[in-house]
Enzyme design. Structure first.
Site, PDB file in Angstrom:
ATOM      1  N   ASP A   7      89.707  53.662 -34.345  1.00  0.00           N
ATOM      2  CA  ASP A   7      89.975  53.150 -33.005  1.00  0.00           C
ATOM      3  C   ASP A   7      90.540  54.215 -32.071  1.00  0.00           C
ATOM      4  O   ASP A   7      90.224  54.237 -30.889  1.00  0.00           O
ATOM      5  CB  ASP A   7      90.905  51.929 -33.082  1.00  0.00           C
ATOM      6  CG  ASP A   7      90.188  50.717 -33.668  1.00  0.00           C
ATOM      7  OD1 ASP A   7      88.957  50.621 -33.493  1.00  0.00           O
ATOM      8  OD2 ASP A   7      90.841  49.870 -34.305  1.00  0.00           O
TER       9      ASP A   7
ATOM     10  N   ASP B  60     103.626  47.308 -32.888  1.00  0.00           N
ATOM     11  CA  ASP B  60     103.449  48.698 -32.471  1.00  0.00           C
ATOM     12  C   ASP B  60     103.374  48.863 -30.961  1.00  0.00           C
ATOM     13  O   ASP B  60     104.003  49.760 -30.399  1.00  0.00           O
ATOM     14  CB  ASP B  60     102.189  49.292 -33.117  1.00  0.00           C
ATOM     15  CG  ASP B  60     102.445  49.698 -34.566  1.00  0.00           C
ATOM     16  OD1 ASP B  60     103.621  49.956 -34.911  1.00  0.00           O
ATOM     17  OD2 ASP B  60     101.474  49.744 -35.335  1.00  0.00           O
TER      18      ASP B  60
ATOM     19  N   SER C   7      96.814  43.892 -41.231  1.00  0.00           N
ATOM     20  CA  SER C   7      96.519  44.358 -39.877  1.00  0.00           C
ATOM     21  C   SER C   7      95.214  43.685 -39.464  1.00  0.00           C
ATOM     22  O   SER C   7      94.181  43.837 -40.128  1.00  0.00           O
ATOM     23  CB  SER C   7      96.366  45.875 -39.887  1.00  0.00           C
ATOM     24  OG  SER C   7      95.683  46.289 -38.727  1.00  0.00           O
TER      25      SER C   7
ATOM     26  N   ARG D 187      86.461  48.174 -28.219  1.00  0.00           N
ATOM     27  CA  ARG D 187      87.198  49.354 -27.758  1.00  0.00           C
ATOM     28  C   ARG D 187      86.650  49.943 -26.455  1.00  0.00           C
ATOM     29  O   ARG D 187      87.421  50.211 -25.539  1.00  0.00           O
ATOM     30  CB  ARG D 187      87.298  50.424 -28.861  1.00  0.00           C
ATOM     31  CG  ARG D 187      88.123  49.996 -30.091  1.00  0.00           C
ATOM     32  CD  ARG D 187      89.441  49.342 -29.721  1.00  0.00           C
ATOM     33  NE  ARG D 187      90.272  48.997 -30.868  1.00  0.00           N
ATOM     34  CZ  ARG D 187      90.453  47.768 -31.346  1.00  0.00           C
ATOM     35  NH1 ARG D 187      89.849  46.740 -30.788  1.00  0.00           N
ATOM     36  NH2 ARG D 187      91.251  47.547 -32.369  1.00  0.00           N
TER      37      ARG D 187
HETATM   38  N1  ARG Z   1      87.305  49.473 -39.803  1.00  0.00           N
HETATM   39  C1  ARG Z   1      86.936  48.700 -38.680  1.00  0.00           C
HETATM   40  C2  ARG Z   1      86.408  49.574 -37.569  1.00  0.00           C
HETATM   41  O1  ARG Z   1      86.662  50.730 -37.579  1.00  0.00           O
HETATM   42  C3  ARG Z   1      87.982  47.749 -38.239  1.00  0.00           C
HETATM   43  C4  ARG Z   1      89.133  48.301 -37.472  1.00  0.00           C
HETATM   44  C5  ARG Z   1      90.137  47.263 -37.233  1.00  0.00           C
HETATM   45  N2  ARG Z   1      91.186  47.720 -36.413  1.00  0.00           N
HETATM   46  C6  ARG Z   1      92.459  47.386 -36.588  1.00  0.00           C
HETATM   47  N3  ARG Z   1      93.314  47.886 -35.743  1.00  0.00           N
HETATM   48  N4  ARG Z   1      92.877  46.604 -37.560  1.00  0.00           N
HETATM   49  O2  ARG Z   1      85.725  49.129 -36.685  1.00  0.00           O
END
Ligand code: ARG
Length: 401
Positions: free
Chosen positions: A124, A14, A175, A95
């Site tokens: 995210d 991506d 992912s 993040r």
């Molecule tokens: N659900 C988790 C969170 O919101 C993990 C997110 C993982 N991100 C990803 N791009 N695979 O913190």
């Protein structure tokens, strides 16, 4: 002159397509930013090459492992933060760090925008955008994946058509987001909450074969993990070592249905051996060293801290105020915790000690060494129960007896 954008670049499909798309479709000069937050087996030279090949005008790579542990993981550990009682905020903690670097790099390059590769369904995007707003309310934030409306197949096709050097194929189904605080795995069969996660999704907790059992002593000073089995080390090394040690036994997996900020329930699988071990150890040491009222108030505020961080409000006045409270409680969280990991998913605290602990053997014992004044207890209990006794006499079946 073309406008500049700094893109949080992972080297995956991506964000590689995003470099190209931001350049060709949006007309930006793209600066790709990649951070080392302790993700395993990452070749940053290869990432740099890929970004340049996709059309980036510049690539910035930074080692942010120490910053990640010191500025983000540690305050979270001091708060024993577990979202919905389970998830140690792996992605939610990286993040804000990435956002801080995006904004810093944007200033350095005089860029007018920052960009991220998140979809419109996850947390995210919220963390990136709210975080960016907090640090620079005037910057533009672009979310190409949310705008371009391509499926994963479409982006693979786009990459092939534009000769972008990506390694993703259709069977790369999961992912994955990882850093030294843990690893998050989503998609594929995991989207069926009834299906057991296949062993191929695990890497931090890939069991080393035997019925492995390990015992460790974790030393803390003022809430900060400082040593393993008496050996002092940096927080980065300590976390890495615990990931290998506890993860190798099979400890650290989490399988949960999680409530995302955007209203979706999602099935999440995590591997967080060090994060879970350190949280358990830290909680245990606090039980011994924190005065009762402080402990209870802290326990009440911890889930609030976890919610804020999960929701992308790291850079917010309440999170900062809560962190100030949490830090102020850590002055005497000093001592050692003994843990045992394995076989398999088992991990537990089996002992603790502290020179500044509030556990007093002579007060606690039922042996001869007992120094507790039993006489004092009598009056205390009578007065403590006085209101209840009055209630029982006046307002229950015992009335008037
Ligand atoms: N659900 C988790 C969170 O919101 C993990 C997110 C993982 N991100 C990803 N791009 N695979 O913190």
């Amino acid at each position: 002159m073309k406008q500049k954008v700094v893109l949080a670049y992972s080297g995956g499909l991506d964000t590689s397509v995003a470099v190209h798309w931001l350049t060709k479709v949006k007309g930006y000069d793209v600066i790709a930013l990649s951070l080392d937050v302790g993700q395993a087996d990452t070749d940053f030279e290869a990432i740099k090459e890929r970004a340049l090949q996709a059309g980036a005008v510049d690539v910035v790579i930074e080692d942010a492992k120490e910053e990640m542990t010191g500025e983000y993981v540690l305050p979270s550990l001091m708060s024993n933060a577990l979202y919905e009682g389970k998830y140690p905020l792996v992605s939610a903690l990286s993040r804000p760090l990435i956002v801080a670097h995006l904004i810093k790099t944007a200033k350095e390059f005089s860029a007018s925008a920052v960009a991220h590769g998140c979809t419109g369904k996850g947390n995210d995007q919220v963390r990136f955008e709210v975080g960016a707003l907090a640090l620079d309310p005037y910057i533009d934030v672009i979310a190409p994946v949310r705008e371009w409306n391509m499926t994963r197949e479409d982006s693979i096709k786009y990459a092939q058509e534009n000769e972008l050097p990506v390694t993703a194929t259709k069977d790369r189904i999961y992912s994955i987001d990882e850093n030294l605080w843990g690893r998050a795995i989503e998609c594929g069969i995991l989207e069926d909450p009834w299906a057991e996660p296949p062993s191929e999704v695990f890497s931090y907790t890939a069991i080393d074969g035997s019925e492995s059992v390990k015992e460790v002593v974790i030393g803390f000073e003022q809430g900060v993990p400082k040593s393993i089995n008496g050996k002092e080390m940096t927080l980065v090394d300590l976390i890495n070592e615990l990931n290998v040690l506890a993860g190798g036994c099979g400890f650290g997996r989490i399988d949960m249905v999680e409530s995302r900020r955007v209203g979706i329930k999602s099935r999440e699988v995590y591997e967080c051996p060090a994060a879970l071990a350190l949280t358990m150890a830290h909680q245990d040491l606090e039980a011994m060293t924190l005065e009762r009222d402080v402990l209870h108030e802290k326990l009440r505020l911890e889930p609030r801290f976890a919610d804020l961080v999960y929701d992308g409000l790291w850079f917010s006045p309440l999170r900062e105020a809560l962190s100030a409270f949490m830090s102020s409680t850590q002055k005497y969280v000093t001592g050692e915790v003994r843990m045992r990991f394995g076989p398999g998913p088992i991990g537990k605290v089996i002992g603790r000690r502290s020179d500044v602990g509030l556990y007093d053997y002579n007060l606690a014992t039922y042996d001869e060494a007992d120094s507790f004044n039993h006489e004092d207890a009598k009056g205390f209990v009578r007065i403590f129960g006085l209101g209840i006794a009055t209630w029982a006499k006046r307002q229950t079946a015992a009335k008037g007896k």
